[in-house]
Every structure is written in structure tokens, then in C-alpha cells.
Design a protein around this motif. Structure first.
Motif, PDB file in Angstrom:
ATOM      1  N   ARG A 251       0.895  -1.236  -0.012  1.00 48.67           N
ATOM      2  CA  ARG A 251       0.153   0.022  -0.030  1.00 48.67           C
ATOM      3  C   ARG A 251       0.931   1.331   0.042  1.00 48.67           C
ATOM      4  O   ARG A 251       0.051   2.265  -0.245  1.00 48.67           O
ATOM      5  CB  ARG A 251      -0.973   0.105   1.389  1.00 48.67           C
ATOM      6  CG  ARG A 251      -1.914  -1.145   1.185  1.00 48.67           C
ATOM      7  CD  ARG A 251      -2.836  -1.143   2.410  1.00 48.67           C
ATOM      8  NE  ARG A 251      -3.702   0.190   2.245  1.00 48.67           N
ATOM      9  CZ  ARG A 251      -4.670   0.256   3.303  1.00 48.67           C
ATOM     10  NH1 ARG A 251      -4.666  -0.290   4.354  1.00 48.67           N
ATOM     11  NH2 ARG A 251      -5.401   1.464   3.033  1.00 48.67           N
ATOM     12  N   LEU A 252       2.365   1.290   0.118  1.00 53.25           N
ATOM     13  CA  LEU A 252       2.971   2.380   0.281  1.00 53.25           C
ATOM     14  C   LEU A 252       3.616   2.701  -0.993  1.00 53.25           C
ATOM     15  O   LEU A 252       4.562   2.542  -1.480  1.00 53.25           O
ATOM     16  CB  LEU A 252       4.041   2.006   1.342  1.00 53.25           C
ATOM     17  CG  LEU A 252       3.665   2.015   2.736  1.00 53.25           C
ATOM     18  CD1 LEU A 252       4.861   1.393   3.532  1.00 53.25           C
ATOM     19  CD2 LEU A 252       2.935   3.121   3.309  1.00 53.25           C
ATOM     20  N   THR A 257       9.339   7.191  -4.089  1.00 59.69           N
ATOM     21  CA  THR A 257       9.304   8.570  -4.571  1.00 59.69           C
ATOM     22  C   THR A 257       9.709   9.586  -3.134  1.00 59.69           C
ATOM     23  O   THR A 257      10.574  10.388  -3.281  1.00 59.69           O
ATOM     24  CB  THR A 257       7.779   9.230  -4.997  1.00 59.69           C
ATOM     25  OG1 THR A 257       7.558   8.559  -6.091  1.00 59.69           O
ATOM     26  CG2 THR A 257       8.182  10.770  -5.493  1.00 59.69           C
ATOM     27  N   GLY A 258       9.065   9.078  -2.092  1.00 58.04           N
ATOM     28  CA  GLY A 258       9.407   9.892  -0.812  1.00 58.04           C
ATOM     29  C   GLY A 258      11.037   9.663  -0.578  1.00 58.04           C
ATOM     30  O   GLY A 258      11.644  10.521  -0.077  1.00 58.04           O
ATOM     31  N   LEU A 259      11.474   8.269  -0.380  1.00 61.24           N
ATOM     32  CA  LEU A 259      12.833   8.209  -0.067  1.00 61.24           C
ATOM     33  C   LEU A 259      13.695   8.820  -1.225  1.00 61.24           C
ATOM     34  O   LEU A 259      14.756   9.138  -0.724  1.00 61.24           O
ATOM     35  CB  LEU A 259      13.151   6.420  -0.172  1.00 61.24           C
ATOM     36  CG  LEU A 259      12.444   5.876   0.755  1.00 61.24           C
ATOM     37  CD1 LEU A 259      12.731   4.447   0.659  1.00 61.24           C
ATOM     38  CD2 LEU A 259      12.724   6.419   2.149  1.00 61.24           C
ATOM     39  N   VAL A 304       0.224   9.089   3.931  1.00 63.27           N
ATOM     40  CA  VAL A 304      -1.269   9.638   3.575  1.00 63.27           C
ATOM     41  C   VAL A 304      -1.644   9.517   2.232  1.00 63.27           C
ATOM     42  O   VAL A 304      -2.687   9.155   1.685  1.00 63.27           O
ATOM     43  CB  VAL A 304      -1.389  10.967   4.242  1.00 63.27           C
ATOM     44  CG1 VAL A 304      -2.850  11.331   3.688  1.00 63.27           C
ATOM     45  CG2 VAL A 304      -1.258  10.981   5.597  1.00 63.27           C
ATOM     46  N   ALA A 305      -0.656  10.065   1.366  1.00 65.97           N
ATOM     47  CA  ALA A 305      -0.990  10.053  -0.152  1.00 65.97           C
ATOM     48  C   ALA A 305      -1.077   8.499  -0.605  1.00 65.97           C
ATOM     49  O   ALA A 305      -1.916   8.225  -1.533  1.00 65.97           O
ATOM     50  CB  ALA A 305       0.192  10.891  -0.893  1.00 65.97           C
ATOM     51  N   SER A 306      -0.198   7.674  -0.027  1.00 69.77           N
ATOM     52  CA  SER A 306      -0.119   6.175  -0.461  1.00 69.77           C
ATOM     53  C   SER A 306      -1.626   5.524  -0.132  1.00 69.77           C
ATOM     54  O   SER A 306      -2.191   4.827  -0.694  1.00 69.77           O
ATOM     55  CB  SER A 306       1.085   5.684   0.203  1.00 69.77           C
ATOM     56  OG  SER A 306       2.193   5.884  -0.094  1.00 69.77           O
ATOM     57  N   LEU A 307      -2.047   5.921   1.074  1.00 67.61           N
ATOM     58  CA  LEU A 307      -3.338   5.095   1.699  1.00 67.61           C
ATOM     59  C   LEU A 307      -4.383   5.978   0.712  1.00 67.61           C
ATOM     60  O   LEU A 307      -5.195   4.959   0.536  1.00 67.61           O
ATOM     61  CB  LEU A 307      -3.194   5.404   3.002  1.00 67.61           C
ATOM     62  CG  LEU A 307      -2.271   4.778   3.933  1.00 67.61           C
ATOM     63  CD1 LEU A 307      -2.703   5.123   5.581  1.00 67.61           C
ATOM     64  CD2 LEU A 307      -2.266   3.280   3.919  1.00 67.61           C
TER      65      LEU A 307
END
Length: 345
Positions: A251-252, A257-259, A304-307
């Protein structure tokens, strides 16, 4: 400069070894499938240990060093989640029985700690001798960030790990796990089990991850003690975190992208520090509190965006990302891997 004596180093290393030994003894004494409740309890325990150490460290050495520790820990913890993706792929690729996954992770974490300790000692020495290493570390992190972002929807090519391929080619390997042993004897011939190959896979992947994580935390602090403890406490909780979140990793979807953003940010921070020291003191630097806020904000937005994304599109699946393209393999899921192949990033 942080003044940490030999006794403090010895006690810290002793604590880490003791925690690893307890985990290993539990895994060896009672191989079993780790459930959600047990994984949650251990995860909370290790987080509390890391926080407790941070509180003691802050009270002992001051708020500035304490902030560096917590920022470093947060960065290493976020990067370790990407490790979990690859661990899942390795476990799936080699069809590791659930009752032996606990042992594999403990050995893998121990290998990672040893290798990172070597990298930390080497990195600290280079930074002390050559200030331009900040420039090289910064460029390395930015390059890694760009590659990770470019290949964020891919997974590691399980055929690419040279060390694992060589091991399988030159070492006699048993057909099954032989009760979770590393070595077994067939007649007069001594063989390694698939569990031994799994440890080689995890160890070699950990080595590659150290190339990212060590420069990243050196972007927060130049103190080897802080770099080591931030890495150690982040890795100690990795085993429990694996069992806790492996069902949620899919789900992530924006984690890679965040990393990539975190690595790029720390890379820029290192470049600014190098320019401030070697070119002109008027070049601004990014403070550790700002780094802590930025990293925490990126992780919060990504989660949050992933969820939200997976709720709206249940077919969306996360990928760990890769540092290079693998033609024809982009987007392949771990559960589609050939069980006879080996893993690598």
C-alpha cells in the motif's frame, strides 16, 4: 565535538549485541510463525528502546546532539522500510518457510550492523581527512535519488546479484531447508542449505543499502557515535517491523518517491555544507532541526498519499524501486518471481 569515552562505546555495543543475542536465542529455541501480536509487541519495544536511548543521550550530551540522533534515526528508519521490500522479495524468491524467517532476519541484521560499522569507521576517517568527501557523498546521494525516482515503479532484478549467482554455481546446495540449518551432510559430502544462500543474498543487499544510508546520516551529523547508534537502533527493530508491516507494504505506493526526495534533500545539504566549509562561509547551511522537520513531513505526506491512492485504486501496488533499469522486468511483483532465482538490488 561530541566526547564519548571508551566505556560508553563498550556499553552501547554490549547493549546492541545483547539485544541481538536475545532475538537470536528466541529464534533458535522456538522456530515459529511470528504473529501480528508478537510483531507489534517487539516493534513497540524496539521503538521505546531507541527513544529511551535518545532521551538519555540528549540529557547527557545536550539538545543539539540529541536532535542529530533523532533526525538520523528517523532517516535510517525510513530507509530501512525499503529494505523490507527487498527482504520480502528474497523470502518469496527462496520460498523461506515462515518458521525460519525470524532466524534469517536476525542473521541479516547482524551482518548489516557489522558492515555498516565498517562503513561508518571508513566514512568518519575520510571526512576527517578530506572535506571534499562531503561533496562526493552529496553527489552520490543525489545520483541515487535520481536513479531511484526514475525506476521507482520497478523491483530488483533477482538475476542480477553476482555474489548469490556465484554462490549457487560453486557451492553444493541441498534441495530443502533441512530444519533451518545452514550446513548439512549428504553421505560424505558437506553441503550448504538454501538458508545459507538466503543469508548471502540479504548480506549483499545490505551492503548496497549501506552505500545510501551511511552518507545520508553523515549528512545530519559528523559524529561516528551518533551515526552508529542511529543505524543500530533502526536496524534492531527491522526484524519485528518485517513481520508487522509486510502485509501493508503493497500500500506504500509512493514510498520510493519519498525516499528519493529524502536522499536528494540530504545530498543538497551535504553540498551546501561542503561549499560553506571549502568555498565561502556565506553559503547557507541547512540546520539539523530543519532536516528533521523536512524528513518527517515527507514521510507523513508519502504515507497519507499512499493510503489515499490505494483506497481509491485497490489495484495500485507499491514497488521498492531500483537503481537501474531492468528491461522487461519493470513492475514485476515478488509473488511472480521464479523460486529458483536469487535476489539483489
Amino acid at each position: 565535538m561530541l566526547d564519548v569515552g571508551a566505556i560508553t562505546w563498550a556499553v552501547t555495543i554490549g547493549l546492541i549485541i545483547a539485544l541481538l543475542a536475545v532475538d537470536l536465542l528466541l529464534a533458535a529455541a522456538r522456530p515459529h510463525r511470528v504473529g501480528f501480536g508478537e510483531a507489534t509487541a517487539w516493534s513497540v519495544f524496539y521503538i521505546l528502546v531507541a527513544i529511551g536511548f535518545g532521551v538519555w543521550f540528549t540529557l547527557q550530551h545536550g539538545g543539539d546532539f540529541g536532535t542529530e540522533y533523532f533526525a538520523g534515526y528517523l532517516i535510517e528508519k525510513s530507509l530501512s522500510v525499503d529494505n523490507l521490500f527487498v527482504f520480502v522479495i528474497i523470502m518469496t524468491t527462496f520460498a523461506v518457510p515462515q518458521e525460519h524467517q525470524h532466524k534469517v532476519l536476525i542473521f541479516g541484521i547482524a551482518l548489516a550492523l557489522v558492515m555498516r560499522a565498517i562503513f561508518i569507521a571508513l566514512g568518519a576517517t575520510l571526512l576527517a581527512l578530506f572535506s571534499f568527501m562531503f561533496l562526493l557523498f552529496g553527489l552520490l546521494l543525489i545520483y541515487t535519488a535520481v536513479q531511484l525516482f526514475r525506476h521507482r515503479d520497478e523491483e530488483p532484478d533477482v538475476e542480477d546479484n553476482v555474489v548469490v549467482k556465484a554462490s549457487r554455481r560453486f557451492l553444493p546446495v541441498t534441495d530443502d531447508y533441512v530444519g533451518g540449518k545452514l550446513f548439512a551432510r549428504a553421505g560424505n559430502r558437506r553441503q550448504v542449505t538454501p538458508l545459507f544462500i538466503v543469508l548471502i543474498a540479504i548480506g549483499s543487499v545490505d551492503l548496497l543499502f549501506a552505500l545510501d544510508s551511511i552518507p545520508a546520516v553523515f549528512g545530519i551529523t559528523e559524529e561516528p557515535y551518533i551515526v552508529f547508534t542511529a543505524n543500530a537502533f533502526a536496524l534492531l527493530g527491522l526484524r519485528a517491523l518485517f513481520f508487522l508491516v509486510k502485509g501493508l507494504l503493497d500500500r506504500l505506493v509512493y514510498l520510493s518517491t519519498g525516499l528519493a526526495l529524502i536522499l536528494a534533500f540530504i545530498g543538497v545539504k551535504l553540498l551546501l555544507h561542503w561549499a560553506h566549509v571549502d568555498i565561502d562561509e556565506s553559503v547557507p547551511e541547512i540546520s539539523t532541526p530543519v532536516s528533521l522537520v523536512v524528513v518527517a513531513a515527507i514521510l507523513a505526506v508519502v504515507t497519507v498519499a499512499s493510503l489515499i491512492k490505494t483506497r481509491r485504486d485497490p489495484t495500485a501496488k507499491a514497488h521498492p524501486g531500483s537503481l537501474r533499469a531492468h528491461p522487461g522486468k519493470a513492475g514485476r511483483r515478488a509473488d511472480e518471481s521464479d523460486p529458483d532465482r536469487s535476489a539483489g538490488r
